[in-house]
Motif scaffolding. Structure first.
Motif, PDB file in Angstrom:
ATOM      1  N   GLY A   1       6.290 -17.213  12.218  1.00 49.07           N
ATOM      2  CA  GLY A   1       6.954 -16.502  13.304  1.00 49.07           C
ATOM      3  C   GLY A   1       8.457 -16.526  13.262  1.00 49.07           C
ATOM      4  O   GLY A   1       9.118 -16.096  14.214  1.00 49.07           O
ATOM      5  N   GLU A   2       9.035 -16.997  12.163  1.00 49.10           N
ATOM      6  CA  GLU A   2      10.501 -17.072  12.088  1.00 49.10           C
ATOM      7  C   GLU A   2      11.099 -15.856  11.381  1.00 49.10           C
ATOM      8  O   GLU A   2      12.289 -15.588  11.500  1.00 49.10           O
ATOM      9  CB  GLU A   2      10.914 -18.352  11.359  1.00 49.10           C
ATOM     10  N   GLY A   3      10.256 -15.147  10.620  1.00 47.81           N
ATOM     11  CA  GLY A   3      10.716 -13.957   9.903  1.00 47.81           C
ATOM     12  C   GLY A   3      10.029 -12.723  10.446  1.00 47.81           C
ATOM     13  O   GLY A   3       9.610 -12.682  11.614  1.00 47.81           O
ATOM     14  N   PRO A   4       9.840 -11.707   9.608  1.00 44.40           N
ATOM     15  CA  PRO A   4       9.233 -10.445  10.074  1.00 44.40           C
ATOM     16  C   PRO A   4       7.813 -10.649  10.597  1.00 44.40           C
ATOM     17  O   PRO A   4       7.005 -11.358   9.993  1.00 44.40           O
ATOM     18  CB  PRO A   4       9.223  -9.572   8.816  1.00 44.40           C
TER      19      PRO A   4
ATOM     20  N   ASN B   1       0.804  -1.218   0.000  1.00 46.94           N
ATOM     21  CA  ASN B   1       0.000   0.000   0.000  1.00 46.94           C
ATOM     22  C   ASN B   1       0.837   1.267   0.000  1.00 46.94           C
ATOM     23  O   ASN B   1       0.295   2.349  -0.148  1.00 46.94           O
ATOM     24  CB  ASN B   1      -0.929   0.025   1.220  1.00 46.94           C
ATOM     25  N   CYS B   2       2.141   1.155   0.215  1.00 48.66           N
ATOM     26  CA  CYS B   2       3.001   2.339   0.155  1.00 48.66           C
ATOM     27  C   CYS B   2       4.369   1.929  -0.359  1.00 48.66           C
ATOM     28  O   CYS B   2       4.673   0.738  -0.469  1.00 48.66           O
ATOM     29  CB  CYS B   2       3.101   3.017   1.519  1.00 48.66           C
ATOM     30  N   SER B   3       5.214   2.887  -0.634  1.00 48.62           N
ATOM     31  CA  SER B   3       6.512   2.582  -1.239  1.00 48.62           C
ATOM     32  C   SER B   3       7.596   2.237  -0.220  1.00 48.62           C
ATOM     33  O   SER B   3       8.746   2.015  -0.584  1.00 48.62           O
ATOM     34  CB  SER B   3       6.984   3.749  -2.121  1.00 48.62           C
ATOM     35  N   MET B   4       7.229   2.179   1.074  1.00 48.78           N
ATOM     36  CA  MET B   4       8.167   1.618   2.046  1.00 48.78           C
ATOM     37  C   MET B   4       8.225   0.103   1.884  1.00 48.78           C
ATOM     38  O   MET B   4       9.179  -0.540   2.298  1.00 48.78           O
ATOM     39  CB  MET B   4       7.743   1.966   3.469  1.00 48.78           C
ATOM     40  N   GLY B   5       7.179  -0.462   1.273  1.00 50.15           N
ATOM     41  CA  GLY B   5       7.117  -1.895   1.038  1.00 50.15           C
ATOM     42  C   GLY B   5       7.627  -2.233  -0.349  1.00 50.15           C
ATOM     43  O   GLY B   5       8.331  -1.438  -0.955  1.00 50.15           O
ATOM     44  N   PRO B   6       7.267  -3.403  -0.885  1.00 49.19           N
ATOM     45  CA  PRO B   6       6.271  -4.327  -0.325  1.00 49.19           C
ATOM     46  C   PRO B   6       6.781  -5.051   0.917  1.00 49.19           C
ATOM     47  O   PRO B   6       7.972  -5.306   1.051  1.00 49.19           O
ATOM     48  CB  PRO B   6       6.028  -5.304  -1.482  1.00 49.19           C
ATOM     49  N   CYS B   7       5.804  -5.361   1.798  1.00 45.77           N
ATOM     50  CA  CYS B   7       6.114  -6.048   3.049  1.00 45.77           C
ATOM     51  C   CYS B   7       5.365  -7.363   3.115  1.00 45.77           C
ATOM     52  O   CYS B   7       4.331  -7.544   2.461  1.00 45.77           O
ATOM     53  CB  CYS B   7       5.713  -5.187   4.243  1.00 45.77           C
ATOM     54  N   ARG B   8       5.873  -8.266   3.935  1.00 39.77           N
ATOM     55  CA  ARG B   8       5.158  -9.515   4.181  1.00 39.77           C
ATOM     56  C   ARG B   8       5.438  -9.971   5.609  1.00 39.77           C
ATOM     57  O   ARG B   8       6.496  -9.681   6.165  1.00 39.77           O
ATOM     58  CB  ARG B   8       5.542 -10.589   3.172  1.00 39.77           C
ATOM     59  N   ILE B   9       4.458 -10.675   6.140  1.00 34.90           N
ATOM     60  CA  ILE B   9       4.556 -11.202   7.500  1.00 34.90           C
ATOM     61  C   ILE B   9       4.774 -12.700   7.428  1.00 34.90           C
ATOM     62  O   ILE B   9       4.103 -13.407   6.655  1.00 34.90           O
ATOM     63  CB  ILE B   9       3.261 -10.911   8.291  1.00 34.90           C
ATOM     64  N   ASP B  10       5.684 -13.208   8.213  1.00 31.96           N
ATOM     65  CA  ASP B  10       5.955 -14.654   8.244  1.00 31.96           C
ATOM     66  C   ASP B  10       4.916 -15.343   9.121  1.00 31.96           C
ATOM     67  O   ASP B  10       4.867 -15.110  10.338  1.00 31.96           O
ATOM     68  CB  ASP B  10       7.358 -14.901   8.801  1.00 31.96           C
ATOM     69  N   PRO B  11       4.057 -16.205   8.547  1.00 31.27           N
ATOM     70  CA  PRO B  11       3.013 -16.845   9.348  1.00 31.27           C
ATOM     71  C   PRO B  11       3.555 -17.835  10.370  1.00 31.27           C
ATOM     72  O   PRO B  11       2.845 -18.226  11.301  1.00 31.27           O
ATOM     73  CB  PRO B  11       2.157 -17.551   8.295  1.00 31.27           C
TER      74      PRO B  11
END
Length: 627
Positions: free
Chosen positions: A66-69, A54-64
């Motif tokens: 719990g080992e990553g971000p 949604n913004c240019s700081m990303g793209p981001c993703r969440i690790d489902p």
């Protein structure tokens, strides 16, 4: 490269689909199924709703796992990202159907102003009824005057000046009280969509529950606003659907006639093409070219619109659009908007087919663009039908394969007015049938096709199980076409229903599966449910009703599912929505929301298990009513 029998059968249960999948492969065409296979493995983060750009700081993703971000760059966690993504899907779906409604309102206004030659008011009775609902005095006014006044009043529904949408007056009082308590009463159609986009911008609403509640409000602005307007104005302009007999599958394409296929969702274009195809001069030209007539056939919901009002046959649903071209018999395909694959134009270059786009907001590769505007639509339609007739002689004999199976008979056109008319003008006989147990309940089986699911398998198998258990099925959109191709939309299909439903169908001369229109016409189902609840003095959520979208794919389907649940209807989805990266949101939508709205979502890809869940839900609702 040829496909094996197993590969073909894994893609579709339909006879014509299986034949033309092999034909497409022989012709070297890349279909939607081929492109789906090429995408595998699809992004797991996206499937779970855990990616954000949604913004240019990303793209981001969440690790489902719990080992990553565990947070995006802005600090958004899984709950916030999933809620944002779902909210934006709802907004896009709501905007699509509601903009469709706006287009029709603009035509209504121009008809009233005398600036839309060829269009007319086909249901003055409904015009007066709806105008009265909007507080417009109807006595002593011409239909043209009323059309202009109603159009202006409806245009206000899209803005920000109202506290609640007008059609909410049809909603049971108990349901409106639920919405008021939760703060989700829809105010303006565009207002809720615009606010959803604002809330999901970085740094605005970062409470996932708040985001989801507004998502429901946004969906309700579609269901009881934009989509409702689209359906009611279509009836005013083009006529209220009544039961009509027709045919379905690729067998409706005629080898000895000029075949014009109409695809998309809005009847503004298709109605003018229908009128032009009856023109004696153009029919004479077709005869000169060696054709025995001009044959119109529908795809997707533009097809459904013409089917239920004009009896025009249906060539197929969403996943059949490319295969229709592979017959080599389509002289012209006209498209408007929504659910039109951008691959169609390129595929048509392998054949003689003329591809025409018609909407000022929807252009496609490899298609000639001929915009339709109310002021000039009549002449434009005649011009394009003439081009189709001229193109008949350019067919490529080596690439023609007529459908080897005959078309299937079907009935369509069961508007709320038609259903109530069959019941003697009141929902009371249906209520009596439910009370007696002859009809256990009713389910709306709706939605798209999705190449992730064997085409039509989810729709047909779910509906067969429901019928067998004395549950009346009403349908719209691509699901309606699937049921028709399976032979479930003729009165004789009642032989496969339970004994109670069978008896009711025979008494009324109706199929056990009632075609209620295009996907925007899901509001007809809501309208009927509200009429039943109002007659009983109760809430929609108290009734033995449910909804299912076994093969959905589009953002419109997300909005539809959300306004169904928010209206009190238990809804089962066959394709998992991108929410499973947030256990909190999954729990809310499948469990906790029941306590807020009296309805919830379920996700069940297996149609047999989905049927079992719906049947049990209906049994519990009947038990609570003392039935």
């Amino acid at each position: 490269m040829l496909l094996t029998k197993a590969e073909i059968q894994a893609r579709t249960i339909t006879e014509d689909g299986q034949v033309f999948l092999q034909k497409a492969a022989q012709d070297g065409l890349e279909t939607v199924w081929d492109r789906y296979e090429a995408q595998k493995p699809q992004c797991g983060f996206c499937e779970m709703g855990l990616s954000c750009r949604n913004c240019s700081m990303g793209p981001c993703r969440i690790d489902p796992f719990g080992e990553g971000p565990l947070r995006g760059v802005c600090g958004a966690d899984a709950d916030i990202i999933v809620a944002r993504n779902l909210g934006r899907m709802i907004a896009a779906g709501s905007a699509s159907h509601s903009d469709h409604g706006r287009d029709l309102v603009e035509v209504l206004r121009k008809v009233g102003e005398g600036r839309a030659p060829g269009y007319t008011i086909r249901s003055v009775e409904k015009l007066k009824k709806v105008a009265s609902e909007f507080g417009i005095a109807v006595d002593g006014k011409t239909p043209s005057d009323l059309a202009v006044e109603l159009a202006h009043a409806m245009e206000e529904e899209f803005g920000t000046r109202k506290k609640a949408l007008t059609f909410l007056a049809r909603v049971p009082e108990k349901r409106r009280a639920v919405w008021n308590k939760l703060g989700i009463t829809p105010r303006g159609i565009d207002r809720e969509t615009s606010e959803m986009m604002h809330r999901t911008h970085m740094g605005v609403d970062n409470d996932w529950l708040s985001l989801l509640l507004h998502g429901l409000r946004n969906a309700l602005s579609d269901g009881w606003g934009g989509s409702f307007i689209a359906t009611e104005v279509s009836d005013i302009l083009f006529g209220i659907p009544q039961p009509v007999s027709s045919e379905v599958n690729l067998g409706v394409l005629k080898e000895n006639q000029v075949n014009i296929v109409l695809h998309g969702h809005n009847p503004i274009v298709s109605e003018m093409i229908y009128e032009a195809a009856q023109d004696p001069e153009l029919l004479a030209l077709a005869s000169q070219k060696g054709a025995t007539g001009i044959n119109l056939a529908g795809l997707c919901c533009t097809g459904n619109e013409l089917l239920m009002r004009r009896g025009i046959p249906m060539a197929g649903n969403h996943l059949m659009t490319e295969l229709a071209l592979s017959t080599g018999l389509v002289d012209m395909m006209l498209v408007d908007y929504q659910c039109i694959m951008p691959a169609l134009g390129e595929i048509a270059t392998c054949y003689h087919t003329l591809m025409i786009s018609t909407s000022d907001k929807a252009k496609y590769p490899h298609m000639a663009h001929h915009e339709f505007h109310p002021e000039t639509a009549q002449g434009k339609a005649r011009e394009l039908v003439r081009q189709a007739v001229e193109n008949y002689g350019r067919r490529i004999p080596a690439k023609i394969l007529p459908a080897p199976n005959a078309s299937t008979k079907m009935m369509a056109g069961f508007s709320v007015e038609a259903i109530l008319g069959a019941l003697g003008g009141s929902p009371a006989p249906l209520i009596d049938a439910i009370k007696s147990g002859a009809v256990q309940g009713a389910v709306g089986v709706v939605g798209c096709n999705n190449p992730k699911i064997q085409q039509d398998y989810g729709h047909v198998n779910l509906t067969r199980r429901l019928m067998e258990n004395d549950i009346l099925v009403v349908d719209t959109g691509c699901a309606a076409v699937a049921h028709a191709k399976a032979g479930l939309k003729v009165p004789e299909a009642a032989a496969h229903a339970g004994p109670g439903l069978q008896q009711v169908c025979k008494a009324l001369g109706i199929p056990p599966v009632l075609h209620m229109g295009s996907c925007v016409d899901n509001v007809r189902i809501l309208d009927l449910a509200a009429a039943l609840a109002n007659t009983l003095g109760t809430d929609i959520s108290d009734l033995p009703l449910a909804a299912a979208a076994p093969e959905w794919y589009s953002e419109k389907a997300v909005s539809i599912a959300c306004y169904a649940v928010a209206s009190g209807v238990f809804t089962v989805l066959g394709t998992p929505p991108p929410i499973f990266g947030s256990p909190n949101i999954v729990k809310l939508l499948t469990e906790d929301i029941e306590g807020l709205l009296g309805a919830s979502f379920a996700v069940e890809p297996n149609p047999e298990k989905a049927a079992a869940r719906i049947i049990e839900h209906i049994r519990q609702k009947r038990k609570a009513l003392g039935l």
